[in-house]
Design a protein around this motif. Sequence first.
Motif, short mmCIF file in Angstrom:
data_model
loop_
_atom_site.label_atom_id
_atom_site.label_comp_id
_atom_site.label_asym_id
_atom_site.label_seq_id
_atom_site.Cartn_x
_atom_site.Cartn_y
_atom_site.Cartn_z
N PRO A 139 0.83 -1.21 0.00
CA PRO A 139 0.00 0.00 0.00
C PRO A 139 0.87 1.26 0.00
N LYS A 140 0.30 2.35 -0.49
CA LYS A 140 1.11 3.56 -0.67
C LYS A 140 1.05 4.52 0.50
N GLU A 141 0.31 4.17 1.54
CA GLU A 141 0.27 5.00 2.73
C GLU A 141 0.79 4.19 3.92
N ASP A 142 1.60 4.83 4.73
CA ASP A 142 2.24 4.13 5.85
C ASP A 142 1.23 3.59 6.86
N PHE A 143 0.09 4.28 7.01
CA PHE A 143 -0.85 3.86 8.05
C PHE A 143 -1.78 2.73 7.59
N LEU A 144 -1.69 2.33 6.33
CA LEU A 144 -2.50 1.23 5.83
C LEU A 144 -1.76 -0.11 5.97
N VAL A 145 -2.49 -1.16 6.28
CA VAL A 145 -1.90 -2.47 6.53
C VAL A 145 -1.85 -3.28 5.24
N PRO A 146 -0.68 -3.83 4.85
CA PRO A 146 -0.59 -4.60 3.61
C PRO A 146 -1.24 -5.96 3.74
N GLU A 190 -5.04 1.14 -8.96
CA GLU A 190 -4.90 2.40 -8.23
C GLU A 190 -6.19 3.21 -8.30
N TYR A 191 -6.70 3.56 -7.10
CA TYR A 191 -7.93 4.36 -7.01
C TYR A 191 -7.69 5.54 -6.07
N LYS A 192 -8.42 6.60 -6.30
CA LYS A 192 -8.38 7.77 -5.43
C LYS A 192 -9.56 7.70 -4.48
N PHE A 193 -9.28 7.81 -3.15
CA PHE A 193 -10.33 7.75 -2.13
C PHE A 193 -10.36 9.04 -1.34
N SER A 194 -11.50 9.29 -0.69
CA SER A 194 -11.70 10.55 0.02
C SER A 194 -10.78 10.72 1.21
N PHE A 195 -10.34 9.61 1.82
CA PHE A 195 -9.51 9.73 3.02
C PHE A 195 -8.02 9.77 2.72
N SER A 196 -7.63 9.78 1.44
CA SER A 196 -6.21 9.82 1.08
C SER A 196 -6.00 10.80 -0.05
N GLU A 197 -4.91 11.56 0.04
CA GLU A 197 -4.62 12.56 -0.98
C GLU A 197 -4.04 11.93 -2.24
N THR A 198 -3.38 10.78 -2.09
CA THR A 198 -2.77 10.10 -3.23
C THR A 198 -3.55 8.85 -3.57
N PRO A 199 -3.52 8.39 -4.84
CA PRO A 199 -4.19 7.14 -5.22
C PRO A 199 -3.58 5.96 -4.46
N LEU A 200 -4.40 4.99 -4.09
CA LEU A 200 -3.95 3.84 -3.32
C LEU A 200 -3.97 2.58 -4.18
N ALA A 201 -3.08 1.65 -3.86
CA ALA A 201 -2.99 0.38 -4.58
C ALA A 201 -3.86 -0.65 -3.86
N VAL A 202 -4.90 -1.14 -4.55
CA VAL A 202 -5.87 -2.03 -3.90
C VAL A 202 -6.26 -3.17 -4.83
N TRP A 203 -6.91 -4.19 -4.24
CA TRP A 203 -7.52 -5.28 -4.99
C TRP A 203 -9.02 -5.31 -4.67
#
Length: 591
Positions: free
Chosen positions: A67-74, A97-110
């Motif tokens: 994941p691209k944010e430190d506070f998210l759990v892989p 990669e999607y953009k979500f309201s709680f993150s400024e940068t797009p996140l890597a998700v499945w």
Amino acid sequence: MKRRSLLKIASIILFYSISAYSQFGQPTEIVKIKSFSSFDKVYTGSEFKLAVKINVQDTWHINSNKPKEDFLVPTELILSEINGFSIVNTVYPEAKEYKFSFSETPLAVWEGEFFIGAFVKVTDKVQPGKYRLVFNLDYQACNNQSCLAPTSVSDTIEIEIADKSVPVNQINQEIFEKINLTETPQAVSSDENDDPISSTLEKSGLLVGLLFVFLGGLALNLTPCVYPLIPITIGYFGGQSEGRTSRLTLMGLLFMLGMAVTYSVVGVVTSLTGAVFGALLQNPIVILIIAAIFVVLSLSMFGVYEFKLPDSWVAKAGGAKSGYYGAFFMGLTMGIVAAPCIGPFVLGLVTYVAAKGDPLFGFLMFFVLALGLGLPYLFLAIFSGKIKNLPRAGLWMDAVKHIFGFILLAMALYFLLPLLPKEISGYVLPVFGIIAALYILLFDKAAKGVKGFTIFKVVFSLIVIAISVWSLIPSDKQSIDWQPYSDSALVSFEGKKGAIIDFYADWCIPCKELDALTFSDPKVIDESKNFITLKADMTKSLAPEVSALREKYKIVGVPTVLILNSTGEEAKRITGFVNAEEFLKLMQSVQ
């Protein structure tokens, strides 16, 4: 920066604040998993493929393994601790990669349905029987507004460890076709992949192991890559020596020592880095140095100068004459010439030394290997020098030296070929051969009065011209329909028995032999139509894509040919030259 920091702090607060929600209002069964094995039974000491099918509930997604944010759990696939079983490599799918309201940068998700693959190692200490393996998927689920607390879901599969006399069958192939599990070469049984060289050295004592390596070095003289050393050695020692046995013996020993130094350095480098054997000839700077050495040696054959030690050294050596210095450096160069493609024995030794990681051990093993490889050249040096004792040596030996001078220049051009544009590289040696032969035939006046040698010179020149002209004629010889290697070519094996990947380099002589003698055979060509056929160019090892390819398929040297089955597993690995009949049998054995 300040706004981004505040947003991150707010996101972390939001992340921890959802614990209460996760306890009282978390949706059930957001993620479901199902595990599959690639075999109905597994042998002890081998590996098998694992596929995990994951389904994520609609409107939800889970973080990727990175994941691209430190506070998210892989997300991570874990095997619950059980003696004798371990995951050795996990292959995660490409994330979206999607953009979500709680993150400024797009996140890597499945999201939705996807597969995670893995290789599971079974140690040789595991006894035959049935074992239940529990696989946990640790994940964190989120929707567009918030994330839930990290959790896990598990699945259990039963694995039967069988005796090696029991046949093993592939299962669930429709599942594994959806996963790219070709990152590391694997096999059903460890017996099929055990390196006999490493195994023999491991079981032997040091002295027995050194004897084995010495004999292996002797045997390497039967490989095609070493053949060019024979005329060069005869030409060099025949042109430099004066026929005295003691002097020729010392020059031959220095030649052997030069080869041993080259191989010892390679052994130390290999033990420290695990680098590919023969990578020296993939470096343009090294290629230019080698070509320059050949040119320097050739000029001595044309009488431009002689190799001579300083006079003070000559006096201390008891009157030793010119040639010793040149013999040593000739050995250094010949070691490099033979190094890249002298067969599976050296590749096995490289693997063993790299695994040991002991520089002294690597030095010793390759020093002894070079002594075995160089021993025949000691006798060849003594024999080749004796031709100066033939009648009227002074009248025709200069002409012999000129011929071998041209051979050395041809070797310099040969090693420069990888640096030349491919549009002209195929013409360089034939054109040089014609020019050299015409010079020897029409302008070289040495030994003009020696009738026997004049006849030899004419016949030799005409043969060189004929071969060179024949090489310039466009060939209509058929070959396997090779395509440049790409990962995308191995995504689907539909309608094919598997894939053949030929790892080659422009400087590799056995690679050219495979093309000319094996891959051009009509029966081989016909059988190859049942496979995806790819060529992987390993000439420029400094390129990042070549380094990645070498690491991905564990390529120790070239030529290496991999035959994969229809599931992408490595079925056969070939190092060195094999004839068409043997290669055909290997292709036909793949099911």
